[in-house]
Scaffold this motif. Structure first.
Motif, PDB file in Angstrom:
ATOM      1  N   GLY A  56       0.789  -1.233   0.000  1.00 43.94           N
ATOM      2  CA  GLY A  56       0.000   0.000   0.000  1.00 43.94           C
ATOM      3  C   GLY A  56       0.814   1.271   0.000  1.00 43.94           C
ATOM      4  N   HIS A  57       2.151   1.149   0.014  1.00 46.82           N
ATOM      5  CA  HIS A  57       3.052   2.318   0.025  1.00 46.82           C
ATOM      6  C   HIS A  57       2.636   3.312   1.106  1.00 46.82           C
ATOM      7  N   ARG A  58       2.370   2.802   2.290  1.00 49.34           N
ATOM      8  CA  ARG A  58       1.938   3.635   3.409  1.00 49.34           C
ATOM      9  C   ARG A  58       3.141   4.199   4.149  1.00 49.34           C
ATOM     10  N   LEU A  59       3.084   5.494   4.416  1.00 49.82           N
ATOM     11  CA  LEU A  59       4.187   6.166   5.094  1.00 49.82           C
ATOM     12  C   LEU A  59       4.338   5.662   6.522  1.00 49.82           C
ATOM     13  N   ILE A  60       5.555   5.285   6.876  1.00 52.69           N
ATOM     14  CA  ILE A  60       5.855   4.873   8.243  1.00 52.69           C
ATOM     15  C   ILE A  60       6.494   6.023   9.012  1.00 52.69           C
ATOM     16  N   ALA A  61       7.569   6.590   8.456  1.00 53.64           N
ATOM     17  CA  ALA A  61       8.277   7.637   9.198  1.00 53.64           C
ATOM     18  C   ALA A  61       9.170   8.443   8.281  1.00 53.64           C
ATOM     19  N   ASP A  62       9.452   9.644   8.719  1.00 53.13           N
ATOM     20  CA  ASP A  62      10.368  10.561   8.045  1.00 53.13           C
ATOM     21  C   ASP A  62      11.514  10.840   9.013  1.00 53.13           C
ATOM     22  N   LEU A  63      12.693  10.300   8.700  1.00 53.51           N
ATOM     23  CA  LEU A  63      13.848  10.418   9.597  1.00 53.51           C
ATOM     24  C   LEU A  63      14.742  11.553   9.097  1.00 53.51           C
ATOM     25  N   LYS A  64      14.470  12.755   9.546  1.00 55.41           N
ATOM     26  CA  LYS A  64      15.154  13.904   8.967  1.00 55.41           C
ATOM     27  C   LYS A  64      16.161  14.562   9.909  1.00 55.41           C
ATOM     28  N   LYS A  65      16.344  13.992  11.118  1.00 54.51           N
ATOM     29  CA  LYS A  65      17.338  14.533  12.040  1.00 54.51           C
ATOM     30  C   LYS A  65      18.220  13.404  12.564  1.00 54.51           C
ATOM     31  N   GLU A  66      19.453  13.755  12.874  1.00 51.80           N
ATOM     32  CA  GLU A  66      20.391  12.802  13.454  1.00 51.80           C
ATOM     33  C   GLU A  66      19.787  12.167  14.705  1.00 51.80           C
ATOM     34  N   GLY A  67      19.798  10.844  14.760  1.00 45.51           N
ATOM     35  CA  GLY A  67      19.294  10.138  15.924  1.00 45.51           C
ATOM     36  C   GLY A  67      17.820   9.802  15.886  1.00 45.51           C
ATOM     37  N   ASP A  68      17.077  10.300  14.891  1.00 46.55           N
ATOM     38  CA  ASP A  68      15.660   9.928  14.775  1.00 46.55           C
ATOM     39  C   ASP A  68      15.550   8.408  14.678  1.00 46.55           C
ATOM     40  N   THR A  69      14.669   7.831  15.469  1.00 44.52           N
ATOM     41  CA  THR A  69      14.540   6.381  15.546  1.00 44.52           C
ATOM     42  C   THR A  69      13.072   5.989  15.472  1.00 44.52           C
ATOM     43  N   VAL A  70      12.776   4.937  14.727  1.00 42.23           N
ATOM     44  CA  VAL A  70      11.402   4.456  14.625  1.00 42.23           C
ATOM     45  C   VAL A  70      11.396   2.929  14.597  1.00 42.23           C
ATOM     46  N   MET A  71      10.448   2.332  15.315  1.00 46.19           N
ATOM     47  CA  MET A  71      10.286   0.884  15.293  1.00 46.19           C
ATOM     48  C   MET A  71       9.481   0.495  14.056  1.00 46.19           C
ATOM     49  N   VAL A  72      10.013  -0.421  13.256  1.00 48.91           N
ATOM     50  CA  VAL A  72       9.307  -0.863  12.052  1.00 48.91           C
ATOM     51  C   VAL A  72       8.797  -2.294  12.163  1.00 48.91           C
TER      52      VAL A  72
END
Length: 428
Positions: free
Chosen positions: A101-117
Motif C-alpha cells: 500500500g506504500h503507506r508512510l511509516i516515518a520521516d527520519l530527517k534529524k540525526e538520531g531519529d529512531t522508529v520501530m518498524v
C-alpha cells in the motif's frame, strides 16, 4: 560509490519465548504448586538516522534484518531473557514506507531519529500465571506472540534548505562551487550532475544554509524521463527553490521556465507551491541583457541577474534566499499529512482485524479449513501440547460458533477440520 537512494529491505522481528509449564518439587514443599515462568520478549527492528551514512548503498542487494526470538520461560518462576533489538542505520533524510500500500511509516530527517518498524512478540505466560482459586494445578502455558515480517521501502530525500533547479547546463553546479566548498563536477554538457550535491553556504554574518544542486530536469521528468523521478523526490525537502534559466541564447528561456514549472506540478507534493527565486544565469554571454529583458516581460516580474563567472548578483541571490528560507515553513512530503512525523507504524491500520471474524472453506472431500487473521493469531498463543491447552482451544472455538458454522455449511461427523497447522475431527 554510486548514489543508491531507493531500496526495499525486509525486516523480521523475533517471536516471544513460550511460557513454561512446571511444578515446584523440593523436600520442604510437598505441594509446591505451579512455577513455570514467562517467556522473554522477541527482538524488535528499528531504523535510526545517522549522519555518517550518505546513501543506501549497503542495502542494495536484498537486505534482511532479522531479530532473534525471546528465550523460553524456566521453572522456579524464572523469566526467559528478552532478545536484543536490531538497529538498521540509514542516512538522515530517509523516508520509510510499508511496501504493501506504500503507506508512510516515518520521516527520519534529524540525526538520531529512531522508529520501530517491526515489533518483537510478547513472551508467553507460564503456568504460574494461570493459577486461581478454581484451578490450583494449571497444566497450561501460553506460546509467545509471533513477530512481524514486513517489506519496507526506503527512499533518501536530500535534506537542504534551498534547491537549485533548472534544465541541464544552466550553471547550477558552477554556482554551488562558487558559493560553497562542494567541489562538484561542472561541464558544458547535459547530465554532468548525476546525483544531488549539497553545500553549506556561509553568508559571512553568522548565518548559513544548506544549498542543493539538483540534477537537470527535462520535459517529461515527472514521468521518469531523463533522470526524472530519481531526483524530483530530492526537491521535496527544499523549502525554497532557486530556478536557474540560462540567457546564453542556446534555448528559449521562457519555454524552459514553463516546462520546469509544469514538471514540478506534474510530480505533486506541492512542489509548484514552493517559493521560487527566478534567476537569469550566464549574464556574461553576448546578448544576455536583451534576452533577460524579453524573458522578464513574459513572466511578469524581474528575474535576478547572475554570472557565476564574474560573480555578478551572487551576494544578492544568497541574501534573498536566506531571508526567504527563514520565513518559509517545512512542507509535508509526498503522501504525508501536515501533522505526520516520527511515529511507529500501527500494523492494525493495515487491515488487521481485532474482531474475531472467520470463514470456513472446503479443502476437498470431507476436509475444511478455518481461516481468519485474528483467529489464527489467537490459536498460535495456545499451547496445544497439554490436555488443558486442547481444552482451552475447544472452548475458544465453541465461543466463536465454529460448530454451528460447520453444521450450517454441511460438515459431517468424522470430517477433518484444520486451523493453521492443527487438525481435529468434527463431531456434532
Amino acid at each position: 560509490m554510486p548514489l543508491i537512494d531507493h531500496v526495499t529491505i525486509e525486516v523480521r522481528s523475533g517471536k516471544g519465548g513460550d511460557g513454561h509449564i512446571s511444578f515446584l518439587h523440593d523436600k520442604v514443599s510437598e505441594w509446591g504448586g505451579p512455577d513455570g515462568g514467562n517467556g522473554g520478549r522477541g527482538g524488535s527492528v528499528y531504523l535510526i538516522a545517522c549522519r555518517n551514512i550518505n546513501n543506501l548503498f549497503r542495502y542494495r542487494h536484498s537486505y534482511c534484518a532479522i531479530a532473534e526470538d525471546g528465550e523460553v520461560g524456566h521453572k522456579k518462576n524464572m523469566y526467559g531473557h528478552n532478545a536484543k533489538d536490531i538497529y538498521v542505520e540509514v542516512p538522515v533524510g530517509t523516508v520509510a514506507y510499508l511496501q504493501d500500500g506504500h503507506r508512510l511509516i516515518a520521516d527520519l530527517k534529524k540525526e538520531g531519529d529512531t522508529v520501530m518498524v517491526a515489533k518483537g512478540g510478547r513472551g508467553g505466560r507460564g503456568n504460574a500465571c494461570f493459577k486461581s482459586s478454581r484451578n490450583r494445578v494449571p497444566r497450561i502455558g501460553e506460546n509467545g506472540h509471533p513477530g512481524e515480517r514486513k517489506k519496507i521501502i526506503l527512499e533518501l530525500k536530500s535534506v537542504a534548505d534551498a534547491g537549485i533547479i533548472g534544465f541541464p547546463s544552466v550553471g547550477k553546479s558552477t554556482f554551488l562551487n562558487v558559493v560553497s566548498r562542494a567541489n562538484v563536477q561542472a561541464a558544458d554538457y547535459w547530465f554532468t550532475t548525476k546525483e544531488p550535491n549539497l553545500g553549506v553556504v556561509d553568508l559571512g554574518d553568522g548565518r548559513s544554509f544548506v544549498l542543493a544542486d539538483m540534477p537537470g530536469l527535462i520535459e517529461g521528468a515527472h514521468e521518469g524521463k531523463g533522470l526524472g523521478l530519481e531526483f524530483l523526490r530530492h526537491i521535496e525537502r527544499c523549502r525554497v527553490l532557486i530556478h536557474f534559466v540560462s540567457m546564453s541564447g542556446e534555448r528559449d528561456p521562457f519555454e524552459d521556465y514553463t516546462i520546469i514549472n509544469e514538471e514540478l506540478k506534474g510530480y505533486g507534493a506541492n512542489l509548484d507551491q514552493r517559493p521560487q527565486i527566478v534567476v537569469a544565469t550566464k549574464m556574461d554571454e553576448e546578448g544576455a541583457e536583451e534576452r533577460k529583458a524579453e524573458f522578464d516581460k513574459k513572466i511578469g516580474f524581474e528575474s535576478l541577474p547572475l554570472s557565476a563567472l564574474t560573480h555578478q548578483g551572487v551576494d544578492m541571490l544568497l541574501q534573498k534566499a536566506k531571508n526567504l528560507i527563514d520565513i518559509t515553513p517545512d512542507f509535508p512530503l509526498k503522501g504525508q499529512t501536515e501533522d505526520s512525523g516520527i511515529k511507529v507504524y500501527d500494523a492494525h491500520i493495515n487491515g488487521a482485524r481485532e474482531q474475531h471474524e472467520f470463514e470456513i472453506v472446503s479443502e476437498g472431500a470431507r476436509e475444511w479449513r478455518i481461516i481468519g487473521e485474528q483467529v489464527i493469531k489467537t490459536y498460535r498463543l495456545i499451547n496445544t501440547s497439554t490436555d488443558e491447552g486442547i481444552s482451552k482451544l475447544v472452548k475458544y472455538l465453541d465461543k466463536l460458533g465454529i460448530e454451528e458454522e460447520l453444521d450450517r455449511i454441511g460438515a459431517k461427523n468424522g470430517d477433518t477440520v484444520y486451523i493453521d497447522d492443527f487438525a481435529f475431527e468434527y463431531f456434532n
